[in-house]
Structures are given as structure tokens and as C-alpha cells.
Enzyme design. Structure first.
Site, PDB file in Angstrom:
ATOM      1  N   SER A  15       0.830  -1.218   0.000  1.00 11.73           N
ATOM      2  CA  SER A  15       0.000   0.000   0.000  1.00 11.73           C
ATOM      3  C   SER A  15       0.857   1.257   0.000  1.00 11.73           C
ATOM      4  O   SER A  15       0.567   2.227  -0.707  1.00 11.73           O
ATOM      5  CB  SER A  15      -0.925   0.018   1.220  1.00 11.73           C
ATOM      6  OG  SER A  15      -1.865  -1.033   1.151  1.00 11.73           O
TER       7      SER A  15
ATOM      8  N   GLY B 222      -6.356  -5.380  -3.077  1.00 13.41           N
ATOM      9  CA  GLY B 222      -6.818  -4.661  -1.890  1.00 13.41           C
ATOM     10  C   GLY B 222      -5.767  -3.700  -1.372  1.00 13.41           C
ATOM     11  O   GLY B 222      -6.077  -2.559  -0.981  1.00 13.41           O
ATOM     12  N   ASP B 223      -4.496  -4.131  -1.383  1.00 11.50           N
ATOM     13  CA  ASP B 223      -3.400  -3.258  -0.951  1.00 11.50           C
ATOM     14  C   ASP B 223      -3.297  -2.044  -1.865  1.00 11.50           C
ATOM     15  O   ASP B 223      -3.076  -0.920  -1.409  1.00 11.50           O
ATOM     16  CB  ASP B 223      -2.060  -4.009  -0.980  1.00 11.50           C
ATOM     17  CG  ASP B 223      -2.062  -5.256  -0.112  1.00 11.50           C
ATOM     18  OD1 ASP B 223      -2.879  -5.324   0.827  1.00 11.50           O
ATOM     19  OD2 ASP B 223      -1.246  -6.162  -0.381  1.00 11.50           O
ATOM     20  N   ALA B 224      -3.441  -2.279  -3.177  1.00 13.94           N
ATOM     21  CA  ALA B 224      -3.348  -1.190  -4.149  1.00 13.94           C
ATOM     22  C   ALA B 224      -4.493  -0.204  -3.969  1.00 13.94           C
ATOM     23  O   ALA B 224      -4.302   1.010  -4.060  1.00 13.94           O
ATOM     24  CB  ALA B 224      -3.357  -1.749  -5.574  1.00 13.94           C
TER      25      ALA B 224
END
Length: 349
Positions: free
Chosen positions: A67, A303-305
């Protein structure tokens, strides 16, 4: 606005070992798609098998680090992934004193992230098997050195300086398994100084087996991220008797919190379904960018992105709409590539 060090991430740095595998491989090691687990004894031989039998890609990963790398690529000139000002972001975690650790430091530096790693001499750098089938992924993390982070490292003046400098702090829920004490130190600091403190539910097992540590941290959380599966598990563990994700997001946002300066905002992604944002007793839905199935390469890091894109705009004090739009853009780019990787320049506007 001064952007240097504005966003700090703290978490488990892992070297991703990513490969497209087959159903038989999943069955052999008893792993399920769209899941994230910690490695057990039965998974020990899996890493070697991946490296020797499959076409493997190595990526500097770990949820928080992913992230932060994506956010870094987009801070003030929105034309970078997404921060583009070297040193706008910082990251703290534990690696081994080995070649994978050196690779990790190099990757962070290349991304423009200010990495401050505690280097453990007794454990190897952590790894995460990323097993991809049909564009969907399963993660099996072997924390190793990442599991050895100590709050003593955080308390050193040269490292605490990064906490002092940051106005926004993000920690994935996975770090609750490693150093809840470090999370509390940073969370209390954020509340005392009216900074923005953010966490992620990260995985169903965190909600199930680390509930006490999660609740202690949640008391300080201004923004909570997660996906629909994690949100439902969070509700189930608390006996809420609902699987309605909008209702769950609202209830999470209304839970008591330490600082009254910021309202808690809950952001739940649902794959190709709309993003749910619960804020001040209301729910807003934001459509995602629909990607044709044939363009989907790998959902690892999506999801991290999303969080990285969201944060890149949040630190620029943009609207929730802009934050979600940037999150969806970043996730859309990442799922068209292998692993949590990105092109040199984004074209987000």
C-alpha cells in the site's frame, strides 16, 4: 503542503514468491483461493516446490508495504504511483540480515519509500507464497524475520522521528500478530496529536483469533479498510447476526473511539461490486472499474493497491470520492499485472 514523510506505514515486510499454479497444488497444500493464512508445518516444502517447479516472480511485498509503495507513486503530482515525491512515505518493519533483506531495502528505495528496517540476525527475511489460479490468488505467509519486530526499535529517536513527522499512519491488521505494543504506541501518539490513524481488517483469521488486540487498536482507528468477507467475519465474531455489509460498515464506524477530532470512516471493498463507505451514519456506494475477465491477470495486491491509491489522495486532503476513485484506479491497474507491480507512470487524473 510539505509532503516529506507525511505518510508512515508499519507492518510485515515479506518477499512475495508469486507463481501461477494448478488446482492440484492448492489441494496438496490445503489452501483455498481468495484467502490469506500463516504458514504451518504442512506448508514448509511448498516454497521450494514453487521456486523449482513453477515460473516464479519475486516482489517486495507485505500488505502494508504494498500500500505504501502504491501511495508513494501518487502524492503531489498525481502523475506518479501515486505520490511521486521521493520520501513522501516511510515504512517500518523487520527483515533478516540476508540477500532477500538487501533486495527488500533496494526495492523500497527504488520506489521512493523511506524504509527503516529492523534487521534481525537470527531469522531470514519473511516470504509469502502467492499461488495464482485463474487470476485469483491465495497467500501463505511465512513471517520469519517479520515476526521479530520489537517496539524497542520503534522507540529509538531516529525511528520515532518518522512517527513524529507523519500526519497519516497506516498499519495492516496482520501486524497485530507481531507487535501490538508498537501499534498501541503509534495509535496513542496519533490520537494525542490529532493525526489520522488507519488500519485494515486484513484477513478473516485476524478478526477471529486476534480479536482482543484488534479491539484495543480499533479504539484509535479513524479509517478502517477491509473486504466483504473480513467484514462479515468481524460481525460474526461479535454476534451481530447480520451479513449485510452496508449495515456492518455502519456499525463499525459507530463503535466508540479515542479521539473525537475525526469521525471513524469504514471503507469496504467487494471485488467487482461497489465500494461501501460508511461515514457519519450514512452509507455511500461507489462503482468500481469493471474489467473484462480476459484482462484479469492476478488479483494479488488488489486490496493493498486500493488502499495505496486511496491514501495517496487522502494525504492531499482530497474528497472521499477522489480517494475511492484513486483506489479503484490503482486496484484496476494492479490486477492487470502479475503481483503487486505497476507501470512506471500512472495516468490517473
Amino acid at each position: 503542503m510539505a509532503y516529506e514523510g507525511i505518510l508512515l506505514g508499519m507492518g510485515n515486510p515479506l518477499l512475495d514468491i508469486s507463481a501461477v499454479v494448478d488446482e492440484e497444488f492448492l489441494k496438496k497444500y490445503d489452501i483455498k483461493l481468495n484467502n490469506a493464512i500463516l504458514a504451518e508445518e504442512k506448508h514448509v516444502s511448498m516454497y521450494d516446490e514453487l521456486a523449482t517447479k513453477y515460473n516464479v516472480e519475486y516482489i517486495a511485498g507485505g500488505a502494508t508495504q504494498n500500500s505504501i509503495r502504491v501511495a508513494q507513486l501518487g502524492i503531489p503530482s498525481i502523475n506518479m504511483w501515486m505520490l511521486q515525491i521521493p520520501g513522501a512515505t516511510s515504512y517500518i518493519g523487520c527483515i533478516g540480515k540476508d540477500k532477500f533483506g538487501e533486495e527488500m531495502k533496494k526495492k523500497a528505495k527504488d520506489s521512493g519509500v523511506n524504509g527503516h528496517y529492523y534487521e534481525d540476525e537470527t531469522a531470514p527475511t519473511g516470504t509469502c507464497a502467492v499461488c495464482v489460479v485463474g487470476g485469483e490468488r491465495s497467500l501463505v505467509a511465512n513471517l520469519s524475520a517479520a515476526n521479530c519486530y520489537k517496539s524497542e526499535h520503534l522507540k529509538k529517536p531516529e525511528n520515532w522521528a518518522f512517527v513524529e513527522k507523519a500526519n497519516y499512519i497506516y498499519i495492516a491488521g496482520f501486524f497485530l500478530t507481531v507487535s501490538p505494543e508498537s501499534i498501541q504506541l503509534v495509535a496513542e501518539h496519533a490520537a494525542a496529536k490529532n493525526k489520522v490513524f488507519m488500519m485494515n481488517l486484513s484477513a478473516a483469521f485476524i478478526c477471529e483469533f486476534f480479536r482482543d488486540a484488534q479491539e484495543k487498536a480499533l479504539w484509535y482507528v479513524d479509517y478502517l479498510f477491509g473486504n466483504e468477507t473480513e467484514a462479515k467475519t468481524f460481525a460474526k465474531v461479535r454476534g451481530w447476526e447480520t451479513e449485510n455489509v452496508e449495515e456492518i460498515a455502519l456499525r463499525i464506524s459507530a463503535l466508540p473511539k479515542a479521539s473525537g477530532t475525526h469521525k471513524r470512516i469504514t471503507v469496504i471493498t467487494q471485488g467487482c461490486d461497489p465500494v461501501i463507505v460508511a461515514d457519519d451514519g450514512k452509507v455511500k456506494m461507489f462503482p468500481v472499474i469493471v474489467l473484462p475477465k480476459e484482462k484479469l491477470v492476478d488479483t494479488n495486491g488488489a486490496g493493498d493497491a486500493f488502499v495505496g491509491g486511496f491514501l495517496s489522495q487522502l494525504v492531499q486532503e482530497r474528497s472521499i470520492e477522489d480517494c475511492v476513485r484513486a483506489g479503484c484506479y490503482a486496484a484496476n491497474v494492479i490486477i492487470q499485472r502479475s503481483g503487486c507491480t505497476y507501470p512506471e507512470k500512472p495516468d490517473f487524473e
